[in-house]
Design an enzyme around this catalytic site. Sequence first.
Site, PDB file in Angstrom:
ATOM      1  CG  ASN A   7      -1.938   1.076   1.226  1.00 61.13           C
ATOM      2  OD1 ASN A   7      -1.658   2.206   0.849  1.00 61.13           O
ATOM      3  ND2 ASN A   7      -3.145   0.755   1.670  1.00 61.13           N
ATOM      4  NE  ARG A  18       9.218  21.600   1.222  1.00 63.25           N
ATOM      5  CZ  ARG A  18      10.512  21.449   1.522  1.00 63.25           C
ATOM      6  NH1 ARG A  18      10.896  20.368   2.212  1.00 63.25           N
ATOM      7  NH2 ARG A  18      11.407  22.325   1.159  1.00 63.25           N
ATOM      8  CG  HIS A  43      -8.217   3.319   1.350  1.00 66.02           C
ATOM      9  ND1 HIS A  43      -8.530   2.520   2.433  1.00 66.02           N
ATOM     10  CD2 HIS A  43      -9.332   4.079   1.141  1.00 66.02           C
ATOM     11  CE1 HIS A  43      -9.750   2.796   2.851  1.00 66.02           C
ATOM     12  NE2 HIS A  43     -10.256   3.737   2.080  1.00 66.02           N
ATOM     13  NE  ARG A  45      -8.593   6.899   4.282  1.00 75.45           N
ATOM     14  CZ  ARG A  45      -9.406   6.033   4.889  1.00 75.45           C
ATOM     15  NH1 ARG A  45     -10.706   6.294   4.944  1.00 75.45           N
ATOM     16  NH2 ARG A  45      -8.941   4.930   5.426  1.00 75.45           N
ATOM     17  CG  HIS A  50      -3.859   9.029   1.845  1.00 71.97           C
ATOM     18  ND1 HIS A  50      -4.756   8.372   1.040  1.00 71.97           N
ATOM     19  CD2 HIS A  50      -4.272   8.836   3.125  1.00 71.97           C
ATOM     20  CE1 HIS A  50      -5.672   7.790   1.791  1.00 71.97           C
ATOM     21  NE2 HIS A  50      -5.420   8.053   3.054  1.00 71.97           N
ATOM     22  CD  GLU A  70      -7.027  -1.338   1.133  1.00 74.92           C
ATOM     23  OE1 GLU A  70      -6.452  -2.398   1.444  1.00 74.92           O
ATOM     24  OE2 GLU A  70      -6.932  -0.272   1.796  1.00 74.92           O
ATOM     25  CG  HIS A 190      -5.568  -2.344  10.152  1.00 73.99           C
ATOM     26  ND1 HIS A 190      -5.903  -1.196   9.466  1.00 73.99           N
ATOM     27  CD2 HIS A 190      -5.357  -1.959  11.433  1.00 73.99           C
ATOM     28  CE1 HIS A 190      -5.920  -0.171  10.302  1.00 73.99           C
ATOM     29  NE2 HIS A 190      -5.581  -0.603  11.497  1.00 73.99           N
ATOM     30  N   GLY A 213       0.982  -1.465   4.327  1.00 74.20           N
ATOM     31  CA  GLY A 213       1.459  -0.143   3.955  1.00 74.20           C
ATOM     32  C   GLY A 213       2.244   0.535   5.057  1.00 74.20           C
ATOM     33  CG  HIS A 214       1.736   2.923   9.356  1.00 72.67           C
ATOM     34  ND1 HIS A 214       1.721   4.299   9.259  1.00 72.67           N
ATOM     35  CD2 HIS A 214       2.330   2.638  10.542  1.00 72.67           C
ATOM     36  CE1 HIS A 214       2.272   4.823  10.339  1.00 72.67           C
ATOM     37  NE2 HIS A 214       2.642   3.837  11.134  1.00 72.67           N
TER      38      HIS A 214
END
Length: 237
Positions: A7, A18, A43, A45, A50, A70, A190, A213-214
């Site tokens: 992700n 930035r 994903h 939104r 992002h 997603e 997740h 991802g994170h």
Amino acid sequence: MINLSVNVNKIATLRNARGGNVPDVLQVAMDCERFGADGITVHPRPDERHIRRSDVYALRPMVRTEFNIEGYPSEQFLELVLSVRPTQVTLVPDAPNALTSSAGWDVTGNMEFLTNVVDRLKEAGIRTSIFVGTDEETIRAAARTGADRVELYTGPYAENFDENPDRAVAPFTAAALAAHSVGLGLNAGHDLSLHNLEFFQQHVPHLSEVSIGHALISDALYLGLEATIKAYKDCLK
């Protein structure tokens, strides 16, 4: 081998902080593939904080592995994915202002809505996955929508892993068996990380794909992207 879908939302978050195009989301996605990722996840939104809609359109012809999008199936989201036609769409129940996905669908309570969405996506030839918890009735309900897969929300597993790994993973093992019994493919995602991923895949049967991802992007700050993707792939062998 279980597929690793990276992700790249966090790359877009850093870019947007930035302005400009550094880091380049498209280049990072291509590098992820080059370093061994089996897919790219985004994903988008509604507030585009992002991943932007323009990123989704730009990524589609560039991604050579599986492209997974997603999102909450609003009409705007469905118009986007039906236009782009990714390999897979993962339906999540997030409110527009949600920070991150933190729960699975109440599939039974949204049966008509989800079935109609799945029908539209399948008509377009898009593989469909529904984001769910480990409740077995919810998983059986997901099969009745016509979805191809479910993605297990693994936040509770990650949260409880250090205290008791066997107890943390047990509901996911049972959920995986339930999904397989009704003909659903199985994804997961997740808070999976280098710390807990190998144990998860060893105890959850029939797993096809994890989306990370994170944690992966955070690890890459220390290890570098290529070494990080290799480390995650090693956990999935």
